[in-house]
Design a protein around this motif. Structure first.
Motif, short mmCIF file in Angstrom:
data_model
loop_
_atom_site.label_atom_id
_atom_site.label_comp_id
_atom_site.label_asym_id
_atom_site.label_seq_id
_atom_site.Cartn_x
_atom_site.Cartn_y
_atom_site.Cartn_z
N ASN A 1 0.81 -1.22 0.00
CA ASN A 1 0.00 0.00 0.00
C ASN A 1 0.85 1.27 0.00
O ASN A 1 0.35 2.35 -0.33
CB ASN A 1 -0.93 0.01 1.23
N GLU A 2 2.11 1.15 0.41
CA GLU A 2 2.99 2.31 0.48
C GLU A 2 3.78 2.51 -0.81
O GLU A 2 4.64 3.38 -0.89
CB GLU A 2 3.95 2.16 1.66
N LYS A 3 3.50 1.68 -1.83
CA LYS A 3 4.29 1.74 -3.06
C LYS A 3 3.98 3.00 -3.85
O LYS A 3 2.83 3.32 -4.14
CB LYS A 3 4.01 0.51 -3.93
N THR A 4 5.02 3.74 -4.18
CA THR A 4 4.91 4.92 -5.04
C THR A 4 5.97 4.80 -6.14
O THR A 4 6.73 3.84 -6.16
CB THR A 4 5.12 6.22 -4.25
N ILE A 5 6.02 5.77 -7.03
CA ILE A 5 6.98 5.76 -8.12
C ILE A 5 8.03 6.85 -7.87
O ILE A 5 7.69 7.97 -7.51
CB ILE A 5 6.29 6.02 -9.48
N TYR A 6 9.30 6.49 -8.05
CA TYR A 6 10.34 7.52 -7.97
C TYR A 6 10.03 8.60 -9.00
O TYR A 6 9.63 8.29 -10.13
CB TYR A 6 11.71 6.91 -8.28
N PRO A 7 10.25 9.86 -8.66
CA PRO A 7 9.91 10.95 -9.59
C PRO A 7 10.97 11.16 -10.68
O PRO A 7 11.08 12.25 -11.23
CB PRO A 7 9.79 12.16 -8.68
N VAL A 8 11.76 10.15 -10.97
CA VAL A 8 12.72 10.19 -12.07
C VAL A 8 12.44 8.99 -12.97
O VAL A 8 12.43 7.84 -12.50
CB VAL A 8 14.18 10.12 -11.56
N VAL A 9 12.17 9.23 -14.25
CA VAL A 9 11.89 8.14 -15.18
C VAL A 9 12.86 8.21 -16.36
O VAL A 9 13.40 9.27 -16.67
CB VAL A 9 10.43 8.17 -15.70
#
Length: 269
Positions: A86-94
């Motif tokens: 539930n705490e999974k997010t995406i790094y703001p660098v792609v």
């Protein structure tokens, strides 16, 4: 630009983990990798993923052989998960991987397609065709790119272990750099395969900034249009089954600079 090996990894990891783009309407700082075939674009994306995840992973398929044909065919955005469940997010660098540049006119990615990618006009999943360039009438053409779709940092991947780059490929690289300069997109270079190119660095990565051989290679990067202070040596993960602190340190150091350069650009737009 020497590294403090004992502390840089921890500091740079924290810096990357806590980064947020300067503009609220931009979710991701977008990095586009380009360069000749076989110079380590996909492998660098895998190496970044390894560092982020803390284990060996393979998000971008890369060739296991030194082929003279591009292994990457499609335009693909690589995102990296931060946390789990539930705490999974995406790094703001792609990262956007792209087909490699090749010597002949009808092989490899065409520089005009790279230039469209810089402006955000290439849709996800577009399959590059060197003899049929992307046009405004194609379904894969994005006519109204958002600030998120556009590239914020352009990174040239160059192998320290490669022979001289052909003049025709250098000319294509020059065209891409000129377009990026017109768009005021910051540019960097990653010097890959530093262990294969230098015996002293292969023995100990900490020798990377002492190697005269690698310094000559870095000077060549400057000759193709990248300032010396924007060229960063890295070693991609290739045969390793476990992570290595020195490998991680070089990758995180380069990532931090990408974020700095890209965020300066985002602030201005």
């Amino acid at each position: 630009m020497p590294i403090i090996w004992s502390t840089s990894k921890k500091e740079d990891r924290q810096y990357v983990q806590e980064y947020k783009p300067a503009q609220d309407n931009i979710k991701y700082l977008r990095v586009l990798l380009y360069g000749p075939v076989g110079h380590g674009k996909s492998s660098f994306i895998n190496s970044v993923s390894n560092v982020f995840r803390g284990r060996i992973s393979i998000p971008a398929l890369a060739s296991a052989t030194n082929s003279d044909k591009s292994f990457t065919k499609m335009f693909e955005t690589h995102k990296f998960n931060k946390g789990r469940g539930n705490e999974k997010t995406i790094y703001p660098v792609v990262f956007n991987d792209i087909m490699g540049l090749e010597e002949e006119e009808n092989r490899g990615v065409h520089e005009d397609d790279i230039n469209l990618a810089l402006k955000g006009h290439v849709k996800e999943g577009h399959k590059f065709n060197p003899v049929s360039l992307l046009t405004q009438s194609d379904l894969d053409y994005n006519p109204t790119p958002s600030a998120d779709d556009k590239v914020h940092v352009l990174v040239c991947m160059l192998s320290a272990n490669a022979s001289q780059i052909k003049p025709s490929v250098l000319e294509k690289m020059k065209n891409v750099r000129e377009t990026a300069s017109e768009l005021k997109i910051p540019q960097m270079a990653m010097m890959t395969h530093i262990d294969e190119a230098c015996g002293e660095t292969e023995k100990d990565l900490k020798n990377v900034y002492k190697s005269k051989h690698l310094k000559k290679k870095v000077d060549f990067s400057a000759a193709v249009g990248i300032p010396l202070n924007c060229v960063f040596p890295v070693k991609n993960y290739s045969h390793e089954i476990d992570l290595n602190d020195d490998v991680d340190t070089l990758i995180l150091s380069a990532l931090r600079k990408m974020i700095d350069f890209g965020d300066d650009f985002i602030e201005k737009i």
